[in-house]
Design a protein around this motif. Structure first.
Motif, PDB file in Angstrom:
ATOM      1  N   LEU A 171       0.833  -1.197   0.000  1.00  0.00           N
ATOM      2  CA  LEU A 171       0.000   0.000   0.000  1.00  0.00           C
ATOM      3  C   LEU A 171       0.866   1.244   0.000  1.00  0.00           C
ATOM      4  N   ARG A 172       0.402   2.278  -0.713  1.00  0.00           N
ATOM      5  CA  ARG A 172       1.066   3.578  -0.702  1.00  0.00           C
ATOM      6  C   ARG A 172       0.037   4.651  -0.372  1.00  0.00           C
ATOM      7  N   LEU A 173       0.462   5.624   0.414  1.00  0.00           N
ATOM      8  CA  LEU A 173      -0.383   6.771   0.754  1.00  0.00           C
ATOM      9  C   LEU A 173       0.137   7.992   0.019  1.00  0.00           C
ATOM     10  N   LEU A 174      -0.732   8.642  -0.749  1.00  0.00           N
ATOM     11  CA  LEU A 174      -0.392   9.852  -1.492  1.00  0.00           C
ATOM     12  C   LEU A 174      -1.173  11.019  -0.908  1.00  0.00           C
ATOM     13  N   GLY A 175      -0.493  12.106  -0.604  1.00  0.00           N
ATOM     14  CA  GLY A 175      -1.193  13.274  -0.092  1.00  0.00           C
ATOM     15  C   GLY A 175      -0.409  13.971   0.995  1.00  0.00           C
ATOM     16  N   PRO A 176      -0.945  15.106   1.437  1.00  0.00           N
ATOM     17  CA  PRO A 176      -2.240  15.693   1.051  1.00  0.00           C
ATOM     18  C   PRO A 176      -2.240  16.253  -0.372  1.00  0.00           C
ATOM     19  N   LEU A 177      -3.417  16.171  -1.000  1.00  0.00           N
ATOM     20  CA  LEU A 177      -3.601  16.568  -2.391  1.00  0.00           C
ATOM     21  C   LEU A 177      -4.791  17.519  -2.517  1.00  0.00           C
ATOM     22  N   ALA A 178      -4.894  18.153  -3.669  1.00  0.00           N
ATOM     23  CA  ALA A 178      -6.120  18.895  -3.989  1.00  0.00           C
ATOM     24  C   ALA A 178      -7.274  17.901  -4.070  1.00  0.00           C
ATOM     25  N   PRO A 179      -8.508  18.318  -3.822  1.00  0.00           N
ATOM     26  CA  PRO A 179      -9.646  17.393  -3.757  1.00  0.00           C
ATOM     27  C   PRO A 179     -10.153  17.005  -5.142  1.00  0.00           C
ATOM     28  N   TRP A 180      -9.316  16.357  -5.926  1.00  0.00           N
ATOM     29  CA  TRP A 180      -9.648  16.007  -7.306  1.00  0.00           C
ATOM     30  C   TRP A 180     -10.916  15.164  -7.413  1.00  0.00           C
ATOM     31  N   ASP A 181     -11.142  14.296  -6.444  1.00  0.00           N
ATOM     32  CA  ASP A 181     -12.252  13.346  -6.529  1.00  0.00           C
ATOM     33  C   ASP A 181     -13.539  13.856  -5.874  1.00  0.00           C
ATOM     34  N   PHE A 182     -13.516  15.064  -5.341  1.00  0.00           N
ATOM     35  CA  PHE A 182     -14.650  15.508  -4.548  1.00  0.00           C
ATOM     36  C   PHE A 182     -15.242  16.841  -4.986  1.00  0.00           C
ATOM     37  N   VAL A 183     -14.804  17.350  -6.138  1.00  0.00           N
ATOM     38  CA  VAL A 183     -15.384  18.578  -6.668  1.00  0.00           C
ATOM     39  C   VAL A 183     -15.617  18.414  -8.162  1.00  0.00           C
ATOM     40  N   VAL A 184     -16.609  19.140  -8.668  1.00  0.00           N
ATOM     41  CA  VAL A 184     -16.865  19.205 -10.104  1.00  0.00           C
ATOM     42  C   VAL A 184     -16.937  20.678 -10.468  1.00  0.00           C
ATOM     43  N   THR A 185     -16.045  21.119 -11.332  1.00  0.00           N
ATOM     44  CA  THR A 185     -16.020  22.545 -11.705  1.00  0.00           C
ATOM     45  C   THR A 185     -16.046  22.658 -13.216  1.00  0.00           C
TER      46      THR A 185
END
Length: 255
Positions: free
Chosen positions: A239-253
């Motif tokens: 397992l790999r943990l990536l982040g913190p990141l921008a909320p790519w999966d949680f916003v629609v713009t």
């Protein structure tokens, strides 16, 4: 930023838009984005856009450009809420960024930014150990075990159908294990996040690929929970943990 501080819009320029941030965000001196261009802030009311002035004749799409787009927004998300736009959002003028993007979407952007305040995304990605998962499939699936024995030491042409069937079984078994592993990990991490989103696998041996929206105050707990999962999965999947990141999966713009 006042009008006097802006460079005049020119026909030989365009404006690349990375994402939306609160209007009080400032960029550090020398921050660069796609094509190595300086990143600036265009403001309207309570919201702003992170932009770069670019040459419209330069074709974007190189891997370095995509990485620059993602890296800029991931870095910004550490300090402020960010609504990332899709790679490749370009507008004709700086004023168009205000008139066509920020102004008509002002309230929606402001509400979405408020909802993301103090939250960041993490991604957990895991890949099965190939030898371990194949041994597991043969051990637990009687048909796979029989086929494995039947093709042992037989020429490939002679055992072609058995090899095809074994490949199908292995694929199906890995799919089932991926689904079970993903459901289990999401369940284990759900107490430490406010939302989760399962991503599509990118490799046939992927064990899990999921995104999690985590409050800043719970980041240490979330990271420790992932560390526990890493230890639990040792020998079966990495397992790999990536982040913190921008909320790519949680916003629609728009973009």
């Amino acid at each position: 930023m006042t009008a006097a501080e802006r460079e005049p819009d020119r026909a030989d320029s365009a404006w690349y838009v990375y994402g939306i941030v609160p209007a009080d965000v400032e960029t550090a001196a020398g921050v660069r984005g796609v094509d190595g261009r300086e990143v600036r802030v265009v403001r309207h009311g309570d919201v702003a856009a992170l932009v770069s002035e670019i040459d419209p004749k330069v074709r974007l799409g190189r891997p370095d450009d995509l990485l620059a787009h993602e890296r800029l927004l991931d870095d910004a998300a550490v300090d402020a809420p960010v609504l990332p736009l899709r790679f490749g959002a370009v507008m004709t003028t700086e004023q168009a960024v205000v008139d066509d993007l920020l102004a008509p979407n002002h309230q929606g952007f402001a509400d979405a930014l408020a909802n993301l305040e103090g939250r960041v995304e993490y991604v957990v990605k895991g890949r099965f150990d190939e030898r371990a998962v194949l041994a597991e499939v043969v051990r637990e699936n009687a048909e796979a075990a029989r086929l494995r024995e039947r093709i042992r030491d037989r020429p490939e042409a002679e055992s072609h159908q058995d090899r095809v069937r074994l490949g199908e079984l292995v694929y199906q078994e890995i799919e089932a294990r991926r689904q079970a592993a993903t459901e289990r990990l999401v369940q284990d991490l759900s107490p430490y996040c406010v939302a989760s989103a399962v991503r599509d696998p990118t490799h046939h041996l992927d064990a899990v690929h999921a995104a999690f929206l985590v409050e800043d105050a719970r980041r240490p707990e979330f990271e420790e929970a992932v560390a526990t999962a890493v230890r639990k999965w040792e020998g079966r999947a990495e397992l790999r943990l990536l982040g913190p990141l921008a909320p790519w999966d949680f916003v629609v713009t728009p973009g």
